[in-house]
Write a protein that holds these residues in place. Sequence first.
Motif, PDB file in Angstrom:
ATOM      1  N   GLU A 144       0.861  -1.182   0.000  1.00  0.00           N
ATOM      2  CA  GLU A 144       0.000   0.000   0.000  1.00  0.00           C
ATOM      3  C   GLU A 144       0.894   1.226   0.000  1.00  0.00           C
ATOM      4  O   GLU A 144       1.936   1.239   0.656  1.00  0.00           O
ATOM      5  CB  GLU A 144      -0.873   0.038   1.260  1.00  0.00           C
ATOM      6  CG  GLU A 144      -2.093  -0.851   1.164  1.00  0.00           C
ATOM      7  CD  GLU A 144      -3.032  -0.658   2.340  1.00  0.00           C
ATOM      8  OE1 GLU A 144      -2.868   0.308   3.107  1.00  0.00           O
ATOM      9  OE2 GLU A 144      -3.937  -1.500   2.492  1.00  0.00           O
ATOM     10  N   ARG A 167      -3.262   0.024  -3.454  1.00  0.00           N
ATOM     11  CA  ARG A 167      -4.158  -0.526  -2.429  1.00  0.00           C
ATOM     12  C   ARG A 167      -3.954  -2.031  -2.256  1.00  0.00           C
ATOM     13  O   ARG A 167      -4.654  -2.836  -2.860  1.00  0.00           O
ATOM     14  CB  ARG A 167      -5.593  -0.225  -2.807  1.00  0.00           C
ATOM     15  CG  ARG A 167      -5.801   1.255  -3.123  1.00  0.00           C
ATOM     16  CD  ARG A 167      -7.214   1.598  -3.509  1.00  0.00           C
ATOM     17  NE  ARG A 167      -8.078   1.613  -2.350  1.00  0.00           N
ATOM     18  CZ  ARG A 167      -9.079   0.768  -2.153  1.00  0.00           C
ATOM     19  NH1 ARG A 167      -9.321  -0.168  -3.047  1.00  0.00           N
ATOM     20  NH2 ARG A 167      -9.822   0.851  -1.088  1.00  0.00           N
ATOM     21  N   ILE A 200      -1.558  -4.364  -3.164  1.00  0.00           N
ATOM     22  CA  ILE A 200      -1.303  -5.238  -4.311  1.00  0.00           C
ATOM     23  C   ILE A 200      -0.231  -6.296  -3.997  1.00  0.00           C
ATOM     24  O   ILE A 200       0.655  -6.074  -3.168  1.00  0.00           O
ATOM     25  CB  ILE A 200      -0.900  -4.449  -5.577  1.00  0.00           C
ATOM     26  CG1 ILE A 200       0.423  -3.709  -5.371  1.00  0.00           C
ATOM     27  CG2 ILE A 200      -1.982  -3.463  -5.994  1.00  0.00           C
ATOM     28  CD1 ILE A 200       0.978  -3.113  -6.650  1.00  0.00           C
ATOM     29  N   ILE A 253      -3.636  -3.103 -13.524  1.00  0.00           N
ATOM     30  CA  ILE A 253      -3.820  -2.327 -12.295  1.00  0.00           C
ATOM     31  C   ILE A 253      -4.744  -1.135 -12.584  1.00  0.00           C
ATOM     32  O   ILE A 253      -4.505  -0.378 -13.514  1.00  0.00           O
ATOM     33  CB  ILE A 253      -2.440  -1.906 -11.695  1.00  0.00           C
ATOM     34  CG1 ILE A 253      -2.619  -1.085 -10.425  1.00  0.00           C
ATOM     35  CG2 ILE A 253      -1.591  -1.142 -12.678  1.00  0.00           C
ATOM     36  CD1 ILE A 253      -1.310  -0.890  -9.649  1.00  0.00           C
ATOM     37  N   GLU A 261      -5.348  -0.998  -7.583  1.00  0.00           N
ATOM     38  CA  GLU A 261      -5.579  -2.419  -7.262  1.00  0.00           C
ATOM     39  C   GLU A 261      -5.274  -3.272  -8.481  1.00  0.00           C
ATOM     40  O   GLU A 261      -5.553  -2.866  -9.608  1.00  0.00           O
ATOM     41  CB  GLU A 261      -7.045  -2.645  -6.893  1.00  0.00           C
ATOM     42  CG  GLU A 261      -7.401  -2.151  -5.512  1.00  0.00           C
ATOM     43  CD  GLU A 261      -8.896  -2.313  -5.241  1.00  0.00           C
ATOM     44  OE1 GLU A 261      -9.226  -2.891  -4.201  1.00  0.00           O
ATOM     45  OE2 GLU A 261      -9.697  -1.886  -6.072  1.00  0.00           O
ATOM     46  N   CYS A 321      -6.394  -5.984 -10.785  1.00  0.00           N
ATOM     47  CA  CYS A 321      -7.669  -6.631 -11.114  1.00  0.00           C
ATOM     48  C   CYS A 321      -7.425  -8.011 -11.692  1.00  0.00           C
ATOM     49  O   CYS A 321      -8.254  -8.914 -11.537  1.00  0.00           O
ATOM     50  CB  CYS A 321      -8.428  -5.819 -12.154  1.00  0.00           C
ATOM     51  SG  CYS A 321      -8.496  -4.095 -11.805  1.00  0.00           S
ATOM     52  N   ARG A 352     -14.027  -0.947 -13.062  1.00  0.00           N
ATOM     53  CA  ARG A 352     -13.512  -0.401 -11.799  1.00  0.00           C
ATOM     54  C   ARG A 352     -13.411   1.130 -11.762  1.00  0.00           C
ATOM     55  O   ARG A 352     -13.324   1.714 -10.693  1.00  0.00           O
ATOM     56  CB  ARG A 352     -12.099  -0.954 -11.525  1.00  0.00           C
ATOM     57  CG  ARG A 352     -12.057  -2.434 -11.226  1.00  0.00           C
ATOM     58  CD  ARG A 352     -12.489  -2.708  -9.776  1.00  0.00           C
ATOM     59  NE  ARG A 352     -12.482  -4.109  -9.472  1.00  0.00           N
ATOM     60  CZ  ARG A 352     -11.445  -4.762  -8.941  1.00  0.00           C
ATOM     61  NH1 ARG A 352     -10.350  -4.112  -8.685  1.00  0.00           N
ATOM     62  NH2 ARG A 352     -11.532  -6.038  -8.684  1.00  0.00           N
TER      63      ARG A 352
END
Lengths: 248, 403
Positions: A8, A18, A20, A205, A209, A211, A239
């Motif tokens: 983070e 966030r 990862i 990303i 995040e 995905c 997202r």
Amino acid sequence: MIEVRGLEKAYGARLVVRGISFDVKPGEVVGLLGPNGAGKTTTLRVLATTLRPTRGTVMVAGFDVVKDPLKVRANVCVLPTDPGLYGRLTAAENLRYFGHLCGLGGPELERRIDELLEWLGLTAAKHQRAEEFSKGMRQKLALARAVLHNPPVLILDEPTAGLDVLASRAVINFIRESKKAGRSVLFSSHYLLEADRVCDRVAIIVGGEICAFGTPRDVCAAVGAATLEDAFAHWVELRGNGADRRVG
Amino acid sequence: MWAKVRAVWLRELLDSVRDKRTLYMMVLLPIVLMPVMIVVGPVMMVRQQESLAREVPVAVVVGAENLPELAGWIESTGALAVERAPAGSDVAALETRLSEGEVQLVVEVPEGAAALLSAEQPVPIRVISHSGTSRSSMAADLFQSLLGRYGEELVSRRLAERGLSTELLEPFALEARDITRREDFGGRLLAMIVPFFIVVWAVVGGMYTAIDAGAGEKERNSLECLIMTPVPGAAIVAGKFLAVCTIALAAVVLLIGSASVSLLYMLPRLLGAQGLLSVNLTGGGLLAMLATMTLFVGLMSALQLALSVFSKSFREAQSYVSGLMFAVMFPAMYLMYVEEIGASLWTYAVPVLNVLLVCREVFMGAVGLPEVLVTLVSLAVALGLAFWGAVRAFTHEKVLFRT
């Protein structure tokens, strides 16, 4: 070679990356794909030790980026988006300077400089000032500078952005050769076709995040997309960019 | 570690030497500007005075016939050329000629002046000058001095007629002696000029190197590449700091050399007064000045580096560094015009002020050991803090990526 767990990164109250997690094995090329502001450059900067993670652990070449930043730097080659060369210095002087900073010197360094310049087709420009170089030449010189100390890990931030076809091809060839040499390569890019051709695995990303993470084929199959571009568009539309998300 | 510090140091030096702005500030300005400032002004002033002295000013004497002896006496000295105008001439027209520079002085002698003089009564004489021009004010001074001499002659004659000595008018015989040595004079001149330029050039000399080493690298994105190398932040700052110090120190030394040569050799030669100025510096004094100067240059270099890396851009860094330059310039300008030496010991603990005081006292041969020690300790502490600030700025991600 690269191991990211629950990373983070926040700038004040703004959470940019966030939690990862991903990894890059030796001899593997991983692409970090995402829209602008997705957190790609921040992630790469944490890996390059110029930013401290807010949470999570990041190991590069077996060293923790927080505990052993100097050892990480000694084992990693970082190519930022902008080559960041010294314009008033010649190509050889730029390389010699970074060689000295990496602990190289003497005839060995000179031999390595000649070798790299020849490999990238810059021998004729050896004594030419970097400010006189074209964008492609600058990017090549930056590549030479990055691999001068022969590191096992390569981190490249949009290495082909703004380059013409020939210069882009040189960079892609360099990534392929690095893979053959057993290096771990992590690079960010907007060019999905390019990523599809070069990467063993890709991470999409969005909004800080990840995905999707896997081979290009797996990433496409997971959302029923025909191409990596379709899969990418699917995740970005689903997202959004999540730029307004806050810590806590 | 030293090899890496040296690599950064030499790279910054090479980059600076290839930068025209640095060369201009470091070499051209000190070498060219100082002789121009020190020599050209006084030489032009002296040349102007010489030219004024060669050309005899013209005084119009209105009513010269009322006291012919006075006009004749003044003419006989050759110091003023006399143009006689009859009594009742248009004074307003003469004032116009005066303001146009055609004549330099208008003198009005009243009717009955000769009779008043014979009766030993004071004669009212009106002098009209144009003090806005040097030639007219010089003519007025000259006339007053000539009139004084003429008056003394008249008084001597009157006293002689009465059988009295002129000594009656001079109860004191003044004998003046100036103990100022040439060294003191030269030292005082250098003390006035050099400390000011030392503190200003400690900032200006290394300004572009410091800005380039921080904000410049940030703007070119080379700073990020630099901090990604396996070199500790403190070593990078140390290399950059040494480069800024080297450039600034070289500029200050060139400046002092240039000022000394201009003031002690070029100026006296051009004015035809060789040996007029000299300066007597002791080894201890020179050492104190060198140490003070070096620490101060270091302090300014570290401050400039910290400000530079804190800045978002080259332009922002220029604004901060200019502010720093003004901050050192004001006390320097104030002290330039204050003659006293031997300030309270605490003032030597204040950076900038202490440098100015020590350098000035060295030139005037009045420097004391306690003052020098307080100065050195104060500067060393300030330098340490400024260096720490620069390292913090270089290693802090918020500052580093503040673009």
